[in-house]
Write an enzyme that holds these catalytic residues in place. Structure first.
Site, PDB file in Angstrom:
ATOM      1  N   HIS A 131       0.775  -0.996  -0.195  1.00  0.00           N
ATOM      2  CA  HIS A 131       0.135  -0.055   0.090  1.00  0.00           C
ATOM      3  C   HIS A 131       0.859   1.258  -0.158  1.00  0.00           C
ATOM      4  O   HIS A 131       0.649   2.280   0.842  1.00  0.00           O
ATOM      5  CB  HIS A 131      -0.953   0.073   1.208  1.00  0.00           C
ATOM      6  CG  HIS A 131      -1.884  -1.053   1.244  1.00  0.00           C
ATOM      7  ND1 HIS A 131      -2.574  -1.583   0.300  1.00  0.00           N
ATOM      8  CD2 HIS A 131      -2.600  -1.589   2.189  1.00  0.00           C
ATOM      9  CE1 HIS A 131      -3.286  -2.586   0.280  1.00  0.00           C
ATOM     10  NE2 HIS A 131      -3.485  -2.665   1.759  1.00  0.00           N
ATOM     11  N   HIS A 205      -9.356   2.217   0.451  1.00  0.00           N
ATOM     12  CA  HIS A 205      -9.424   1.244   1.167  1.00  0.00           C
ATOM     13  C   HIS A 205     -10.309   1.344   2.467  1.00  0.00           C
ATOM     14  O   HIS A 205     -10.050   1.336   3.522  1.00  0.00           O
ATOM     15  CB  HIS A 205      -7.871   1.035   1.828  1.00  0.00           C
ATOM     16  CG  HIS A 205      -7.411  -0.292   2.380  1.00  0.00           C
ATOM     17  ND1 HIS A 205      -7.573  -0.636   3.483  1.00  0.00           N
ATOM     18  CD2 HIS A 205      -6.877  -1.184   1.712  1.00  0.00           C
ATOM     19  CE1 HIS A 205      -7.387  -1.860   3.709  1.00  0.00           C
ATOM     20  NE2 HIS A 205      -6.661  -2.152   2.484  1.00  0.00           N
ATOM     21  N   GLU A 342     -11.254  -3.911  -2.765  1.00  0.00           N
ATOM     22  CA  GLU A 342     -10.563  -2.802  -3.424  1.00  0.00           C
ATOM     23  C   GLU A 342     -10.219  -3.141  -4.811  1.00  0.00           C
ATOM     24  O   GLU A 342      -9.825  -4.189  -5.411  1.00  0.00           O
ATOM     25  CB  GLU A 342      -9.190  -2.886  -2.845  1.00  0.00           C
ATOM     26  CG  GLU A 342      -9.226  -2.543  -1.218  1.00  0.00           C
ATOM     27  CD  GLU A 342      -7.931  -3.487  -0.464  1.00  0.00           C
ATOM     28  OE1 GLU A 342      -6.807  -3.540  -0.934  1.00  0.00           O
ATOM     29  OE2 GLU A 342      -8.341  -4.377   0.428  1.00  0.00           O
TER      30      GLU A 342
HETATM   31  C1  BGC Z   1      -4.730  -6.546   2.368  1.00  0.00           C
HETATM   32  C2  BGC Z   1      -4.305  -7.119   3.650  1.00  0.00           C
HETATM   33  C3  BGC Z   1      -3.889  -6.220   4.595  1.00  0.00           C
HETATM   34  C4  BGC Z   1      -4.661  -4.827   4.897  1.00  0.00           C
HETATM   35  C5  BGC Z   1      -4.402  -3.802   5.869  1.00  0.00           C
HETATM   36  C6  BGC Z   1      -5.484  -5.174   2.706  1.00  0.00           C
HETATM   37  O1  BGC Z   1      -5.685  -4.589   1.457  1.00  0.00           O
HETATM   38  O2  BGC Z   1      -4.929  -7.265   1.268  1.00  0.00           O
HETATM   39  O3  BGC Z   1      -3.618  -8.377   3.552  1.00  0.00           O
HETATM   40  O4  BGC Z   1      -3.595  -6.822   5.983  1.00  0.00           O
HETATM   41  O5  BGC Z   1      -4.861  -4.351   3.457  1.00  0.00           O
HETATM   42  O6  BGC Z   1      -3.083  -3.427   5.538  1.00  0.00           O
END
Ligand code: BGC
Length: 378
Positions: A131, A205, A342
């Site tokens: 991310h 998110h 997402e």
């Molecule tokens: C991911 C997870 C992660 C979460 C928070 C999600 O988009 O797929 O693996 O734990 O985000 O970071």
């Protein structure tokens, strides 16, 4: 029963229904007014004539609250969030509601090569990049302005990510517009440009719980995903590069299925994610808007469709939540009490030539459009 008694009973019942309806409780903008690194933060409220209301802060271009109509004539806030900017500053690690990037999802060992140059991104997730890294979009203060579109309320957030930020090449300028439509959609439009070749894959998110509270798990929600295939993962949730059929596996959501139905069966993929944490290969033309998923809660009657022009949809069932964070209304963000859907490119796409390209060149404009559309399930 006498006619007069019947009338009184009906009036009392109507009054009690009105009072049991869940009402919208907006968070005051003052809770989000502070200065971070010399930049002003605030909270922006968008509504439509049906009463649907979304609250967005420019700290991380983040959805803080999203009130949508329920089957009882009231409203439910269907996203996780916190009441004040101070609480967000303490809890950025779970990515609660922001735009994440530059690259949403994971990049293997944070490495990729572009035009024969190798790049190393920040490692923030078990030796991988997740991310956008530790200083990604979600903890930047974006510029914000109200930008109504055809009578719909909208806010546009803009951020300039400098060359080298978190290891990414190129100065990138990104704009994200949130709009609330009369059809009860929250539409998110993205555009981005760069002055040097780079990669990009931003996504929203939000953690949703369509029952309106994280006091309930999300296991009863019925989910349908428009995907026949997914990208299986290996340790660290990094794609193997294959596209495998969901048919005959617990990852099959081609028909409405309760999230909890098969989440605990013995399956290597579910074990790796501690539940669902997988990218689905959407069954539609690349770059064209189409339905990615629909999910509903019988309890509130709220249904949400995800419509996007993106090739993938990450379905995360909130498996890494340990209940240590408490959000709005005292909601404990516990194991499987929120889910994320997402819309994005595939994880680790820069390292797989068979995945859609995530490259952005200086003469191009990256765009994305994703809508979350709310209805009452009949
Ligand atoms: C991911 C997870 C992660 C979460 C928070 C999600 O988009 O797929 O693996 O734990 O985000 O970071």
């Amino acid at each position: 029963m006498k006619k007069s008694h019947l009338i009184i009973t009906i009036i009392l019942l109507s009054i009690s229904t009105i009072y049991s309806q869940n009402k919208i409780k907006c968070i005051p903008a003052t809770n989000f007014q502070t200065v971070i690194n010399g930049r002003q933060t605030s909270l922006y409220t968008l509504t439509n004539s049906n009463g649907m209301t979304v609250q967005i802060t420019n700290y991380g271009a983040r959805v803080v609250a999203l009130w949508v109509p329920d089957k009882n004539g009231g409203f439910q806030d269907v996203v996780w969030g916190y009441n004040s900017i101070q609480e967000y500053l303490k809890s950025t690690d779970i990515y609660c509601g922001p735009i994440v990037g530059r690259y949403g999802n994971r990049i293997n060992k944070g490495q990729f090569t572009l035009n024969n140059t190798a790049y190393q991104l920040t490692l923030n997730n078990n030796g991988n990049h997740l991310h956008g890294g530790t200083g990604g979009f979600e903890n930047k203060v974006w510029d914000a302005k109200f930008t109504p579109i055809n009578g719909n309320q909208a806010v546009t957030l803009s951020y300039t990510s400098p060359d080298g930020e978190e290891g990414y090449p190129g100065n990138v300028i990104i704009h994200v517009t949130y709009m609330v439509t009369e059809k009860n959609e929250l539409t998110i439009k993205y555009s981005a440009t760069t002055d040097a070749p780079t990669i990009i894959n931003p996504t929203s998110h939000c953690y949703f719980n369509l029952t309106g509270t994280a006091a309930n798990t999300i296991l009863e929600h019925k989910l349908k995903i428009n995907a026949l295939k997914y990208t299986p993962v290996t340790k660290g949730l990094i794609p193997t590069g294959e596209l495998l059929h969901v048919k005959g596996t617990p990852l099959d959501f081609t028909k409405f299925t309760a999230i909890g139905k098969s989440i605990n069966v013995t399956n290597e993929q579910l074990a790796l994610g501690k539940g669902y944490d997988h990218n689905y290969v959407l069954n539609k033309k690349l770059g064209k808007m189409g339905e990615a998923a629909e999910i509903y809660s019988e309890q509130t009657g709220i249904s949400m469709k995800v419509i996007t022009d993106q090739p993938g949809l990450q379905f995360y069932s909130g498996n890494f939540m340990d209940g240590t964070l408490t959000g709005k209304r005292g909601d404990i963000h516990a194991f499987r009490t929120g889910f994320a859907l997402e819309a994005q490119n595939f994880p680790d796409a820069p390292n797989h030539t068979n995945f859609p390209s995530a490259v952005l060149l200086p003469n191009q404009t990256y765009t994305q459009c994703t809508s979350y559309a709310f209805n009452i399930k009949k």
